[in-house]
Design a protein around this motif. Structure first.
Motif, PDB file in Angstrom:
ATOM      1  N   UNK A 197      -0.084   4.415   3.659  1.00  0.00           N
ATOM      2  CA  UNK A 197      -0.654   5.482   3.002  1.00  0.00           C
ATOM      3  C   UNK A 197      -0.167   5.422   1.511  1.00  0.00           C
ATOM      4  N   UNK A 198       1.038   5.199   1.247  1.00  0.00           N
ATOM      5  CA  UNK A 198       1.625   4.935  -0.288  1.00  0.00           C
ATOM      6  C   UNK A 198       1.226   3.869  -0.876  1.00  0.00           C
ATOM      7  N   UNK A 199       0.987   2.656   0.146  1.00  0.00           N
ATOM      8  CA  UNK A 199       0.516   1.363  -0.377  1.00  0.00           C
ATOM      9  C   UNK A 199      -0.743   1.548  -0.629  1.00  0.00           C
ATOM     10  N   UNK A 200      -1.547   1.937   0.153  1.00  0.00           N
ATOM     11  CA  UNK A 200      -2.950   2.360  -0.328  1.00  0.00           C
ATOM     12  C   UNK A 200      -3.205   2.991  -1.664  1.00  0.00           C
ATOM     13  N   UNK A 201      -2.276   3.976  -1.936  1.00  0.00           N
ATOM     14  CA  UNK A 201      -2.243   4.703  -3.253  1.00  0.00           C
ATOM     15  C   UNK A 201      -1.883   3.699  -4.138  1.00  0.00           C
ATOM     16  N   UNK A 202      -1.030   3.032  -4.153  1.00  0.00           N
ATOM     17  CA  UNK A 202      -0.626   1.984  -5.034  1.00  0.00           C
ATOM     18  C   UNK A 202      -1.677   1.023  -5.309  1.00  0.00           C
ATOM     19  N   UNK A 215      -7.547   9.476  -5.819  1.00  0.00           N
ATOM     20  CA  UNK A 215      -6.242   8.822  -5.192  1.00  0.00           C
ATOM     21  C   UNK A 215      -5.309   9.511  -4.505  1.00  0.00           C
ATOM     22  N   UNK A 216      -4.734  10.387  -5.171  1.00  0.00           N
ATOM     23  CA  UNK A 216      -3.554  11.290  -5.022  1.00  0.00           C
ATOM     24  C   UNK A 216      -4.197  12.232  -4.013  1.00  0.00           C
ATOM     25  N   UNK A 262     -10.028  13.096 -15.708  1.00  0.00           N
ATOM     26  CA  UNK A 262      -9.180  13.699 -14.664  1.00  0.00           C
ATOM     27  C   UNK A 262      -9.261  14.022 -13.377  1.00  0.00           C
ATOM     28  N   UNK A 263     -10.794  14.088 -13.291  1.00  0.00           N
ATOM     29  CA  UNK A 263     -11.132  14.211 -11.726  1.00  0.00           C
ATOM     30  C   UNK A 263     -11.168  12.932 -10.990  1.00  0.00           C
ATOM     31  N   UNK A 264     -11.584  11.955 -11.795  1.00  0.00           N
ATOM     32  CA  UNK A 264     -11.572  10.420 -11.250  1.00  0.00           C
ATOM     33  C   UNK A 264      -9.892   9.940 -10.909  1.00  0.00           C
ATOM     34  N   UNK A 305       5.141   4.677  -9.247  1.00  0.00           N
ATOM     35  CA  UNK A 305       3.837   4.279  -8.948  1.00  0.00           C
ATOM     36  C   UNK A 305       2.667   4.006 -10.328  1.00  0.00           C
ATOM     37  N   UNK A 306       3.112   5.253 -10.853  1.00  0.00           N
ATOM     38  CA  UNK A 306       2.082   5.320 -12.069  1.00  0.00           C
ATOM     39  C   UNK A 306       2.486   4.231 -12.953  1.00  0.00           C
ATOM     40  N   UNK A 307       3.756   4.399 -13.305  1.00  0.00           N
ATOM     41  CA  UNK A 307       4.152   3.473 -14.562  1.00  0.00           C
ATOM     42  C   UNK A 307       3.935   2.127 -14.186  1.00  0.00           C
TER      43      UNK A 307
END
Length: 206
Positions: free
Chosen positions: A90-95, A77-78, A71-73, A163-165
């Motif tokens: 920022x959001x594309x980097x998160x993706x 990114x978020x 969970x920490x890992x 993004x998650x899915x």
């Protein structure tokens, strides 16, 4: 952990705990919590079952330890989403980060998915007390970007779900992907597709 002392664990103790957790990750992600056994974990670690029980009270403690580390890992990114950065980038980097994690840590992704599918019995408090406040904070940042005209008018919460899915699909449904795609490594095309899709979704209308 049994026989716990204030002394720093020895190199062998640290190694054995790591062997147990690495084996347990594979067993839990493959068989689920209900199907996993201490015998299978011990065999994968190359240790005896009594040796495993020297380090952990039982299957549940091993499972909770793995989830806590995961969970920490998974949150990193978020957490790193910067409200001062360029919103689309920022959001594309998160993706990109989430997709890399799915491709590089498929067993961890399956472990997390399995826990959620069971109703999150071991991490319900974490979801409520840790993930929910962070999720709300980041959704608020996204909504602010939208209000400033820096992002398209999307629903922040459902954007995060999308993004998650789409990223975790590459881990959780890896067996299906390996059959449907001819190439051995889908990473490059996956990155290209998701970046193109989310860039179009997020780009503000001028």
């Amino acid at each position: 952990m049994k026989n716990a002392t204030a002394k720093k664990p020895s190199r062998i103790q640290t190694r054995n705990r790591r062997l147990i957790l690495d084996s347990a990750l594979e067993v839990f992600s493959r068989d689920g919590f209900g199907g996993a056994t201490l015998d299978a974990i011990a065999k994968g670690a190359g240790l005896s079952k009594p040796n495993v029980l020297y380090y952990f009270e039982g299957k549940t403690e091993i499972y909770v330890t793995l989830l806590s580390q995961l969970l920490e890992t998974w949150l990193d990114p978020l957490v790193e989403l910067d409200p001062q950065g360029d919103p689309v980038e920022e959001l594309l980097g998160y993706v990109r980060h989430k997709l890399d994690m799915a491709l590089e840590l498929p067993a961890e992704s399956k472990l997390f998915a399995g826990e959620i599918l069971q109703g999150a019995p071991s991490i319900a408090d974490y979801l409520k007390n840790d993930l929910k406040p962070l999720f709300d904070k980041k959704c608020s940042i996204i909504q602010d970007w939208i209000a400033q005209g820096k992002l398209a008018d999307v629903d922040p919460a459902h954007l995060m779900f999308s993004i998650w899915s789409t990223t975790q699909h590459y881990a959780d449904f890896g067996a299906q992907i390996s059959v449907l795609l001819s190439e051995e490594d889908p990473a490059a095309r996956a990155h290209q597709h998701l970046e193109q899709m989310f860039r179009r979704l997020l780009a503000p209308v001028n």
